[in-house]
Design a protein around this motif. Structure first.
Motif, PDB file in Angstrom:
ATOM      1  N   ASN A  36      45.964  45.539   9.117  1.00  0.00           N
ATOM      2  CA  ASN A  36      45.733  45.381   7.694  1.00  0.00           C
ATOM      3  C   ASN A  36      45.965  43.937   7.153  1.00  0.00           C
ATOM      4  OD1 ASN A  36      48.307  46.203   6.368  1.00  0.00           O
ATOM      5  ND2 ASN A  36      47.807  47.936   7.099  1.00  0.00           N
ATOM      6  N   GLY A  37      45.689  43.897   5.891  1.00  0.00           N
ATOM      7  CA  GLY A  37      45.856  42.735   5.213  1.00  0.00           C
ATOM      8  C   GLY A  37      47.490  42.534   4.731  1.00  0.00           C
ATOM      9  N   SER A  41      51.866  40.131  11.861  1.00  0.00           N
ATOM     10  CA  SER A  41      52.062  40.400  13.111  1.00  0.00           C
ATOM     11  C   SER A  41      52.530  39.125  13.958  1.00  0.00           C
ATOM     12  CB  SER A  41      50.820  40.868  13.825  1.00  0.00           C
ATOM     13  OG  SER A  41      49.953  39.770  13.618  1.00  0.00           O
ATOM     14  N   VAL A  42      53.485  39.160  14.581  1.00  0.00           N
ATOM     15  CA  VAL A  42      54.233  38.130  15.360  1.00  0.00           C
ATOM     16  C   VAL A  42      54.036  38.250  16.979  1.00  0.00           C
ATOM     17  CG1 VAL A  42      56.123  36.612  15.799  1.00  0.00           C
ATOM     18  CG2 VAL A  42      55.812  37.780  13.360  1.00  0.00           C
ATOM     19  N   SER A  43      53.564  37.210  17.728  1.00  0.00           N
ATOM     20  CA  SER A  43      53.486  37.377  19.030  1.00  0.00           C
ATOM     21  C   SER A  43      54.169  36.096  19.432  1.00  0.00           C
ATOM     22  CB  SER A  43      52.136  37.738  19.674  1.00  0.00           C
ATOM     23  OG  SER A  43      51.338  36.640  19.145  1.00  0.00           O
ATOM     24  N   CYS A  44      54.681  36.089  20.808  1.00  0.00           N
ATOM     25  CA  CYS A  44      55.181  35.099  21.398  1.00  0.00           C
ATOM     26  C   CYS A  44      54.106  34.287  22.157  1.00  0.00           C
ATOM     27  CB  CYS A  44      56.494  35.145  22.392  1.00  0.00           C
ATOM     28  SG  CYS A  44      57.498  33.642  22.971  1.00  0.00           S
ATOM     29  N   VAL A 309      46.514  38.445   9.000  1.00  0.00           N
ATOM     30  CA  VAL A 309      47.204  36.925   8.897  1.00  0.00           C
ATOM     31  C   VAL A 309      47.275  36.529  10.374  1.00  0.00           C
ATOM     32  CG1 VAL A 309      48.436  36.882   6.921  1.00  0.00           C
ATOM     33  CG2 VAL A 309      49.553  37.908   8.937  1.00  0.00           C
ATOM     34  N   LYS A 310      47.196  35.378  10.772  1.00  0.00           N
ATOM     35  CA  LYS A 310      47.221  35.040  12.147  1.00  0.00           C
ATOM     36  C   LYS A 310      48.589  34.990  12.625  1.00  0.00           C
ATOM     37  CE  LYS A 310      44.325  31.032  11.406  1.00  0.00           C
ATOM     38  NZ  LYS A 310      44.061  29.643  11.301  1.00  0.00           N
ATOM     39  N   CYS A 349      37.031  30.492   2.835  1.00  0.00           N
ATOM     40  CA  CYS A 349      38.254  30.421   3.252  1.00  0.00           C
ATOM     41  C   CYS A 349      38.985  31.840   2.942  1.00  0.00           C
ATOM     42  CB  CYS A 349      39.201  29.194   2.483  1.00  0.00           C
ATOM     43  SG  CYS A 349      38.385  27.805   2.841  1.00  0.00           S
ATOM     44  N   SER A 350      39.933  32.146   3.557  1.00  0.00           N
ATOM     45  CA  SER A 350      40.887  33.582   3.298  1.00  0.00           C
ATOM     46  C   SER A 350      41.519  33.219   2.031  1.00  0.00           C
ATOM     47  CB  SER A 350      41.642  33.865   4.682  1.00  0.00           C
ATOM     48  OG  SER A 350      42.613  32.920   4.876  1.00  0.00           O
ATOM     49  N   ILE A 351      42.242  34.414   1.551  1.00  0.00           N
ATOM     50  CA  ILE A 351      43.103  34.264   0.568  1.00  0.00           C
ATOM     51  C   ILE A 351      44.465  33.660   0.910  1.00  0.00           C
ATOM     52  CG2 ILE A 351      44.645  35.807  -0.765  1.00  0.00           C
ATOM     53  CD1 ILE A 351      41.974  35.564  -2.150  1.00  0.00           C
ATOM     54  N   GLN A 352      44.684  33.898   2.200  1.00  0.00           N
ATOM     55  CA  GLN A 352      45.994  33.298   2.501  1.00  0.00           C
ATOM     56  C   GLN A 352      46.083  31.822   2.601  1.00  0.00           C
ATOM     57  OE1 GLN A 352      48.835  34.740   3.483  1.00  0.00           O
ATOM     58  NE2 GLN A 352      49.985  33.260   4.507  1.00  0.00           N
TER      59      GLN A 352
END
Length: 610
Positions: A36-37, A41-44, A309-310, A349-352
């Motif tokens: 969700n917004g 999330s974090v990934s390596c 988010v990305k 464009c996104s809100i972010q």
């Protein structure tokens, strides 16, 4: 510290002194969780092997040699321009300031190229070759007789008859400086991130490695600064310019070899695209939708494009009403989303992305206030050196301090003051303000600006004392060079407050993945200060004087009025201080949907306004 050293890497030195390098935030969710917004999330994205400490000898070795080479070449450069190339102090100051401005803008371009296209390894490799060639060319200007003016006889110097460089000689020198700018533009924004890339921030071992990397980086950096301000400057000043330039050049060549040896060991992070594109896309999309009406507060759900988010974004920004016009860029219109859910970036464009652009807009007025205060700092590498050349620089009966080394007083001030500030002053202030940092970051910046004004006033007073002594005693003034210590000490306080405050402020007021822009802003303000300094110097040089009287910045510093120039900078600083108070009062801190650090004393929840 002389300008070339203090400004090129002041951000790292001061940042480390107060332990403000923050460890990357550990992911609160595993990759794939939190779609969700409101979550991150974090990934390596890095490969797991090899990297780590196996790569550190090559990276730190390259970094140490490169900095020793670059700083060793530039630490005494103002003296080289005036003494060996026979430039007057205004011309030398212009060459120095204009080139230094270009050098400080270059990292912004280097960050874009690295992030979007080339990657950090390739950028550093190409930039290192450019730096080596640049230093080699500058070294040749000191070595080959045809590349510098003929030696000036002592009897010609008082009359100003020394022949300066011709167009060809100046062209060769500027070519070398241009290549050095290319090298700095690639190395500066990538060196620290490339070291961090070697560790996995999602593991405890990786976090410890990153922390240790900063400690080792700072240690080698400090050693380099001390060596360049003492040993290298002494060789250049008292032994040979060719040897003083040649040794750093050879070290730069060695750093390239060392860096390339570790190629197969490094973790190579692929470029993931630059965030600079959204800075252009958001206002463009908002302008395209300028006729649309924004939804009322509380009715934004389903109207704005607000995807998760990305992966490289650690915190999500909330919708704010400040600069509301830009919110139109996130309004979803018919046919703006592709079947796979991806938008047309030039239309939607996104809100972010919108809020990230707002962060940049909000920070710009604060950033602009740093330019004039840094203009005062810029004089340490130019006119302060000119003053030192006309003073008694003896330490005892046999040791003579090089003029280019006098700036070490500022560095010593910073090294002594910061531990006292961190361990004594901050805890005392904390009892009254109830803030973890004692004072806010904007207050710290303001104090630094005030010290820059005070430093210029004291510099003017000291210059009047020096010139009066020189007039009474023709030749080298009998007054000691340590009379410059008060202005250098005050400038050390200015840097300890202002630079640190700006670094922390930029890094906290930008989202985590935009910190390359945050650090680039500091260098851009240094570049702006160099250009402003050059403009002011030229205006003063052409407007003052006349009617048989030399201008304030005459080639003969004893005949000029350098103290008036310092007072002029103090007056500019006073107006700048009032401007800063105004923009700081109206500044609104950024917020996050999910605060990473709710105890942050400088971004209180009560102060976050939409």
């Amino acid at each position: 510290m002389v300008k070339s050293i203090k400004e090129e890497s002041r951000s790292f030195f001061l940042y480390c002194c107060t332990k403000n390098f923050q460890k990357p935030a550990s992911p609160e969710k595993k990759p794939g969780e939190g779609t969700n917004g409101n979550a991150s999330s974090v990934s390596c994205t890095k490969q797991n092997k090899p990297g780590g400490w196996k790569a550190m000898p090559y990276i730190l070795g390259n970094e140490t040699f490169e900095r020793l080479a670059t700083f060793g070449l530039l630490a005494n450069f103002m003296v080289y321009l005036m003494r060996e190339l026979h430039m007057d102090q205004v011309s030398a100051s212009n060459v120095y300031n204009i080139w230094f401005g270009i050098t400080n803008f270059a990292p912004l371009l280097g960050a874009i190229i690295s992030d979007a296209y080339a990657g950090r390894f390739r950028t550093i490799a190409v930039a290192s070759f450019a730096s080596f060639l640049g230093m080699l060319i500058v070294t040749l200007t000191a070595w080959i007789p045809h590349l510098h003016p003929a030696e000036c006889k002592p009897e010609d110097q008082p009359n100003g008859h020394c022949v300066g460089p011709n167009k060809a000689q100046l062209g060769v020198l500027l070519t070398g400086l241009g290549l050095l700018s290319v090298g700095t533009g690639g190395i500066r924004p990538c060196s620290i991130p490339f070291g961090i890339d070697q560790f996995d921030p999602t593991t405890e071992e990786g976090l410890k490695g990153i922390s240790s990397f900063f400690n080792w980086y700072y240690t080698t950096f400090t050693v380099v600064i001390l060596l360049t301000l003492t040993l290298v400057v002494y060789i250049q000043d008292s032994v040979s310019w060719v040897l003083g330039f040649g040794i750093p050049t050879l070290l730069m060549g060695s750093s390239i070899v060392l860096f390339l040896i570790g190629t197969r060991i490094y973790v190579h992070v692929k470029p993931q695209g630059s965030i600079f594109s959204s800075i252009v896309q958001v206002p463009f999309a908002a302008y395209k939708k300028r006729q649309l009406k924004l939804p009322a507060e509380g009715e934004e759900i389903g109207v704005f494009y607000d995807p998760p988010v990305k992966e490289n974004v650690l915190s999500k920004l909330p919708v704010t009403s400040q600069y509301r016009f830009l919110n139109k860029a996130a309004i979803i219109m018919e046919n703006e989303l592709q079947p796979d859910g991806s938008p047309n970036k030039w239309r939607l464009c996104s809100i972010q992305e919108v809020e990230e652009v707002k962060c940049l807009i909000r920070v710009i007025p604060i950033w602009a206030s740093g330019i004039i205060s840094f203009t005062s700092m810029a004089q340490q590498g130019t006119f302060t050196v000119s003053q030192a050349l006309k003073m008694d620089r003896h330490l005892g009966s046999k040791i003579q301090i090089p003029a280019g080394s006098i700036g070490i007083i500022s560095m010593i001030t910073i090294g002594i003051f910061l531990p006292v500030y961190d361990r004594i002053i901050v805890p005392g202030l904390r009892k009254f303000t109830k803030r973890e940092g004692g004072i806010t970051l904007l207050q710290r910046i303001g104090i630094g600006i005030f010290f820059s004004i005070l430093a210029m006033i004291v510099a003017g007073v000291m210059e009047k004392k020096r010139r009066d002594s020189a007039i009474l005693h023709p030749g080298v003034a009998p007054i000691s060079v340590f009379w410059l210590a008060p202005q250098l000490i005050l400038m050390g306080f200015c840097e300890a407050f202002n630079i640190i405050g700006q670094i922390e402020f930029f890094n906290k007021q930008f989202p985590e993945h935009m910190r390359s822009i945050a650090n680039s802003l500091l260098f851009c303000s240094l570049a702006g200060a160099s250009y402003l300094s050059s403009i002011v110097v030229n205006i003063v040089h052409h407007v003052t004087g006349g009617h048989g009287h030399p201008d304030w910045l005459a080639s003969d510093i004893n005949a000029g009025k350098l103290d008036y120039f310092y007072y002029l900078l103090a007056g500019m600083g006073a107006f700048n201080f009032l401007y800063f108070l105004y923009v700081a009062y109206h500044y609104r801190y950024k917020g996050t949907v999910q605060m990473e650090d709710k105890s942050d004393p400088d971004v209180e929840l009560s102060s976050i306004k939409p």
